[in-house]
Every structure is written in structure tokens, then in C-alpha cells.
Design an enzyme around this catalytic site. Sequence first.
Site, mmCIF file in Angstrom:
data_model
loop_
_atom_site.group_PDB
_atom_site.id
_atom_site.type_symbol
_atom_site.label_atom_id
_atom_site.label_comp_id
_atom_site.label_asym_id
_atom_site.label_seq_id
_atom_site.Cartn_x
_atom_site.Cartn_y
_atom_site.Cartn_z
ATOM 1 N N SER A 1 3.378 0.772 4.001
ATOM 2 C CA SER A 1 2.515 1.716 3.293
ATOM 3 C C SER A 1 2.777 3.138 3.763
ATOM 4 O O SER A 1 3.875 3.641 3.611
ATOM 5 C CB SER A 1 1.060 1.298 3.446
ATOM 6 O OG SER A 1 0.234 1.961 2.529
ATOM 7 N N GLU B 1 0.170 -5.879 -5.448
ATOM 8 C CA GLU B 1 -0.220 -4.827 -4.506
ATOM 9 C C GLU B 1 -1.650 -4.337 -4.743
ATOM 10 O O GLU B 1 -2.448 -4.218 -3.812
ATOM 11 C CB GLU B 1 0.746 -3.635 -4.625
ATOM 12 C CG GLU B 1 2.168 -3.918 -4.184
ATOM 13 C CD GLU B 1 2.388 -3.755 -2.696
ATOM 14 O OE1 GLU B 1 1.417 -3.443 -1.969
ATOM 15 O OE2 GLU B 1 3.540 -3.957 -2.253
ATOM 16 N N HIS C 1 -1.437 -5.809 -1.235
ATOM 17 C CA HIS C 1 -0.982 -4.833 -0.252
ATOM 18 C C HIS C 1 -1.446 -5.261 1.140
ATOM 19 O O HIS C 1 -2.595 -5.669 1.316
ATOM 20 C CB HIS C 1 -1.599 -3.485 -0.629
ATOM 21 C CG HIS C 1 -0.971 -2.288 -0.003
ATOM 22 N ND1 HIS C 1 0.339 -1.946 -0.189
ATOM 23 C CD2 HIS C 1 -1.503 -1.310 0.791
ATOM 24 C CE1 HIS C 1 0.591 -0.819 0.447
ATOM 25 N NE2 HIS C 1 -0.507 -0.422 1.067
#
Length: 540
Positions: free
Chosen positions: A219, A339, A440
Site C-alpha cells: 500500500s 482490494e 487489501h
Amino acid sequence: MFRRKTTSTAPWAGAVVLALLLGSLLGAASPAGAAAGRDCRAATGQGRVQGLPQGVTCSYLGVPYAAPPTGARRFRPPAPVTPWRGTLRATAAKPGCPQDLTVGGGVEDCLYTDVWQPRGGGAHKPVLVFLHGGADELGAAADPVFDGAALADRGDAVVVSVDYRLGLLGWTELGGLDPAYAGSGNNGLRDQIAALSWVHQQIGAFGGDPGNVTVFGQSAGAISIDALLAGDHPERLFHRAIVESGPGYLVHTQDYARAAATHLLAAGSITTVAQLDAMSTDQLLHLQATAQQGVSGLADALFFGPSVDGTLVPGPVVDRIAAGSARGVELMVGTNENETDYWALFEPSVLDLPLSAYRSFPAPLADQKQRMYDVYAADRPGLPAGRVVNAMVTDQLERVPTLRMAAAQARWRPTYVYQFDWHVPYVPGLPGAQNLGAMHTLELPFVFGNLDLDAFPRGAATVAAERPQLTGLSHDMMDAWTAFARAGVPGWPSYTAATRATKIWDLPERVRNAPQENERALWDAYSFPDWDLRAWPQQG
């Protein structure tokens, strides 16, 4: 792993100047492998370090890589560490850098690394350096998910995790207030460069090979790696890079960085750097929180982060990579299948958004929006509209631009692509927010071998029921990450325009050529710009 914010959306996102390599500042490390294999001691060029036995590894927690960025060094580039006398006890985790007040914790004296070394001794082991995520305003190296002991042991590698300045303290451009502070908007990136430089100078004392360093991040940490790949000669800092869920186009433009700083400073009527210097850490965090009130969605999640500044990051990431900026670096990139399901942990309604609410859809493709939706819906028969929209958002924000970056680098070096598809099994009849996909951050417990899925709905129960299978998947991922770090080959074919070979991490694992190709191709006409969305209201 990210921590919860009390806003409508969770934090989502988490360049090389050779003068910052700090080699002459840190001194030479002791001979490779000088750390005793059993008593967890290392003799670095800064001084002796006492670590902590942790199973079959030695952990060294809180080893400084730069001087405290406090006092006159606040908002300044990282400075060298002053060598110490005696032995530094590195046996307790540091609290990390100051961050969102709803999370708490953190101190400004935060530029430290955690190091894990296999206790069997030996030298010249591959080195993996991790940059955590958290939207560049949250997160810490000491998060239990990032404990590197299992990865170091299984991969016979040295693992390093890094803290770097967050939020206003690390990513606010103050050059508009005082030219002496020009470039402060990338101080978080400078911290990471200093940490990588420390690795080159000192990691031999822990048995690592400074000539074989892989940086990996997730990320926001991955986006920082993208920025470094766009710099001049990133191979002087690391030899390989693994980018997890962080495409390069999310690096900010210079105009965005300036606008964000203007907005933030206006929230506190700040007109001089001296005013900021006079504020306590908590006051700075209150200012940061005030500036982000009313900022929602992606503008909030991507408020902070690295920017194209013309110096550390000379130009847009994918353009720079396509032109060969990272020709000396081997690259592995990947995303998770679902995600944006991560957002449903904080705001379940995101799974129910109709197509009309998809306001971040690219304007140049507006006349194709319905047709694209129909293609995605046809591939997901029976799923509600919100799930289809979330699949489109995942592709727009993550998967497709990540593949663009892979294609750009594949012109120069073998490049590898993965997709993480495993998720907690769906249970019919449960609300959508209890039936989340491969969201995610979900790959991180598998990469580090720390199978704590308590943060995910039904995660703990799934691990209890399927531990052997999930442990096998985790081991295979750890083996791939460390094989790539050791020799640049993770165990599946490289990515090319002809095959688009992609490793699918799931039960069972497999390699697919061009997965979801009909959906990927829908975006071919769109040139993803660098991040310049200014969606927050102006103060005044």
C-alpha cells in the site's frame, strides 16, 4: 496492517539522491556475519548491539538508522546517527512515529529499524527491507503482523522493518513558507532512503549481504517504492523490489503536494515554519485532523504521500520506469482480487453502491461506463450491483495500473506479477460486510508467516479450521518472496505482453496467463494520470 480511523473511509494507500546515502556518516560495518549466532550480539559501525533470542532467530528491535528528527531537525531531512559507547540494548519495540489521534501512540524520535537474523550464524544472507502501509499517516514497524522472525527463519534471510515519518511531519511541503524547507514534502521518502543506506552500511554486522538487498512494501509502503524506482539509479539502494497493492500513479503530482500543504496550513492559520516548530506533537496532530475534516473518500486516503518533486522523484513513475529509470532493478508486483472490500470493514455500505455512485470513474471513459459495467456484470452472474462496481474500482485503482507498471519494467528486466485470490469462505445468507473477498492487506499475514486473521470477519475461525492448508499457502508465499530476494526468480514465468503470466495465490495455487483479460482490455484507451485529485473544501 492498517488500523481503524473514525472517518467514513479507512486509510487506503501504505528517488534517490546520492548525497543522502549517508555512507560517510555511518561508518563501516564489522566483517560480514560478525553477529554471534547464539547470543544475539552484533558489532556495527555505530556501536555494539544486544538483541533478543526469538526462537531460531535473533531480533534487534529499535536500532537507529538516523538521528531523532526532533528540535531543530523537525521538518528537516534525516541526519546521521551519533555512534554510541557501550552496548545498545535493542530488545524492545519502539512505539513508531506520531499518527492519527484516534489511534494514538508514536513519538517524534522514531527513525528506527527492527532486524531479524537467523541464529545459525553465517554471512552474506539476502536482505529483505519492509516499508509498512497505512496511507502515510498510520502504521508502525512493530505491528505484530510484520514480525519478521518466521520469514527470516524460513528463508534463511535477514529481514528489516522500517519506521518513517508520517502525516504532517513526513509529507508536508513547507517550501512555500520558507525556501530553506523546500523538499520537506518528501521527508518520509528521505527517511526510507536513509534506512536503505543504513542497510548498505551496517547489515553485514547482522549476517546480511549489502550486495543483495530487496525492498518490499504494501500500500503506502509500495507507493514509496514506486517513487524510489522513478528516481536516479535506484539500484544503488536496492537490487530488487516487491510492490504489493500500490501502483505508481498514486504518487502525487507536485501541484497536488503544494495544494495539500496550502490546505493543511490554512486549517491552522499557519504562515511561518516557526509556528509549526512551536507546536507540540499533539497540537500538530490536531492540526492534521482539523485539515482532514470534511475530506472523504480517496482524497482522505491519499492526502499524504510521496510526490514528483523534480529531485528525488524527477518525473511520473510509469513514464520514468518505461524510460529505464529502474533498468538495474528486478521487480515483482501484485494486487489482491477484491482490494476495495477492505473499505467495508469500516463502512459496509460501500458494497451496495450503484453504478450512479461511482463518481471516481474516469471522465474520458464516461461514454463507456455502462458498457464496461455490463462486461464486469456478465463475468459475475448473480452478484449485486455493488459487488460489480467494486470490481471495477479495484481494477481502476489497483490492478490495471499495476499491470501497466509491470509492462513498463518488463521492457528492461524480467518482471513478475501475482494476484492474491484467497479469502475467508463465503457463507450464504450473511450480510455483505461479513462475506468479504481477497481484500487489501489480506496477503500480509501470509507473506510474513503470521497467520493472525482476527481483524477479518470469521478469520480466526477459518484459520482454526484450515490451518494446515493455510500454513502451506503461507509457506509457499514466503518461499517465493525469499527466492526472489535471493536470486530474482520467484518460481513462475515472467510477465510479457504476449502471455501476461500471473501467479494466483489461492487454494489451489496456479499460474494463469492474462487473468480477467477481457476486463483489463476495457481500460486500454485510458492513460492513468499521476495523482492530482483535489476533492476537499477550501478553508476560509
